[in-house]
Design a protein around this motif. Structure first.
Motif, PDB file in Angstrom:
ATOM      1  N   PRO A   1       0.804  -1.244   0.000  1.00 36.00           N
ATOM      2  CA  PRO A   1       0.000   0.000   0.000  1.00 36.00           C
ATOM      3  C   PRO A   1       0.827   1.280   0.000  1.00 36.00           C
ATOM      4  CG  PRO A   1      -0.975  -1.609   1.473  1.00 36.00           C
ATOM      5  CD  PRO A   1       0.318  -2.203   0.992  1.00 36.00           C
TER       6      PRO A   1
ATOM      7  N   ARG B  20       1.612   2.102  -3.555  1.00 38.11           N
ATOM      8  CA  ARG B  20       0.494   2.151  -4.504  1.00 38.11           C
ATOM      9  C   ARG B  20      -0.041   3.576  -4.633  1.00 38.11           C
ATOM     10  NH1 ARG B  20      -1.937  -2.739  -2.236  1.00 38.11           N
ATOM     11  NH2 ARG B  20      -3.704  -1.457  -1.599  1.00 38.11           N
ATOM     12  N   LYS B  21       0.693   4.363  -5.376  1.00 37.29           N
ATOM     13  CA  LYS B  21       0.297   5.743  -5.624  1.00 37.29           C
ATOM     14  C   LYS B  21       0.471   6.045  -7.112  1.00 37.29           C
ATOM     15  CE  LYS B  21       1.921   7.057  -1.017  1.00 37.29           C
ATOM     16  NZ  LYS B  21       2.915   7.849  -0.244  1.00 37.29           N
TER      17      LYS B  21
ATOM     18  N   LYS C 119      -1.222   2.747  -8.374  1.00 36.21           N
ATOM     19  CA  LYS C 119      -2.568   2.604  -7.831  1.00 36.21           C
ATOM     20  C   LYS C 119      -3.527   2.123  -8.913  1.00 36.21           C
ATOM     21  CE  LYS C 119      -6.028   5.062  -5.075  1.00 36.21           C
ATOM     22  NZ  LYS C 119      -6.376   6.361  -4.426  1.00 36.21           N
ATOM     23  N   LYS C 120      -3.318   2.589 -10.137  1.00 35.08           N
ATOM     24  CA  LYS C 120      -4.157   2.152 -11.260  1.00 35.08           C
ATOM     25  C   LYS C 120      -3.829   0.711 -11.648  1.00 35.08           C
ATOM     26  CE  LYS C 120      -4.613   6.833 -13.153  1.00 35.08           C
ATOM     27  NZ  LYS C 120      -4.353   7.718 -14.318  1.00 35.08           N
TER      28      LYS C 120
ATOM     29  N   SER D  86      -5.385  -1.809  -9.153  1.00 35.68           N
ATOM     30  CA  SER D  86      -6.795  -1.525  -8.869  1.00 35.68           C
ATOM     31  C   SER D  86      -7.555  -2.825  -8.642  1.00 35.68           C
ATOM     32  CB  SER D  86      -7.423  -0.767 -10.047  1.00 35.68           C
ATOM     33  OG  SER D  86      -7.467  -1.595 -11.206  1.00 35.68           O
TER      34      SER D  86
END
Length: 266
Positions: free
Chosen positions: A52, A55-56, A60-61, A64
């Motif tokens: 996490p 996940r930016k 993050k995409k 998903s």
């Protein structure tokens, strides 16, 4: 085509490229030599990017919920070329494999180890119905299908099997790529280790057999064929072993160990 999906494909290609550029690495731990394959690096990189904290933005995409769901749903299709490769590895050694076929059949009893060893430990750790899903097997597709049909994945049993499935997916290949050469260094026969590589998981089998083949390159074709034959047999007979042996044994042990927990093991 959604951008998130395009990013996912690009990330896969990048991870594969990086892993192949790293190549096969050999680690020495005293007298034990461990061969780490690109597969292990690919799994590790994928895990790190999935944390996490990282996940930016684009990551993050990539990670998903839609992409994760898509990857899990079509994983079996991606594995089909690998299954075809198994058949190609088995064919050249088919006579030798058939001559010791009873050994391959006998090793199927090893699938009961998760019940015999894992269930008591799970109960001791405080698990109850979750232990039914977590210890029925290695938590691969066969166990996942059985538990989801009988209990649904929203049940405690479903959470148990899903947990093992995810743990096996994340760490199984890494563990087997280290454990197989470790046993080889201890003196175990390479053919026996190749046969035991077929545990019902394509990634675990590939990791174990490939590291063994790297350790003993002169027997690489035999190692890969034995592992592939074992994997195919486990995929076929493992379901029957689970339904007719593992399930009844697990029910009996669960009721005995929980003393009145029979209502949880229907």
């Amino acid at each position: 085509m959604k951008k998130g999906f395009i990013y996912l494909i690009a990330a896969v290609l990048i991870i594969i490229t990086i892993s192949e550029l790293i190549g096969i690495k050999t680690l020495q731990f005293g007298s034990v030599t461990v061969t780490v394959l690109p597969l292990v690096f690919a799994v590790a990189i994928g895990m790190i990017f999935g944390i996490p904290f990282f996940r930016k933005g684009i990551l993050k995409k990539i990670y998903s919920k839609e992409n994760v769901g898509f990857s899990g749903q079509y994983l079996i299709i991606i594995m089909l070329p690998l299954m075809a490769r198994y058949g190609a590895d088995v064919a050249p050694h088919i006579k030798e494999i058939l001559s010791i076929g009873w050994v391959f059949l006998l090793q199927e009893l090893g699938n009961l180890g998760t019940v015999l060893l894992g269930l008591p430990v799970a109960i001791m750790l405080g698990l109850r119905r979750e232990a039914i899903g977590a210890t029925l097997g290695l938590g691969r597709e066969g166990e996942l299908a059985y538990i989801s049909e009988k209990y649904t994945l929203n049940s405690a049993e479903g959470r148990g099997v899903l947990s093992i499935y995810l743990i096996g997916t994340l760490f199984g290949a890494i563990f087997f790529s280290i454990f197989a050469p470790f046993l080889l260094a201890l003196g175990f026969d390479v053919k026996a280790l190749a046969m035991s590589s077929g545990v019902g998981s394509a990634s675990m089998m590939t990791a174990a057999s490939s590291t063994l083949a790297a350790q003993v390159p002169e027997q690489s074709s035999t190692i890969l064929s034995y592992a592939a034959a074992s994997q195919l047999l486990t995929s076929f007979l493992g379901t029957y072993t689970m339904v007719f042996l593992a399930v009844p044994l697990q029910r009996f042990m669960y009721r005995t160990l929980t003393r009145g927990g029979k209502q949880h093991a229907k």
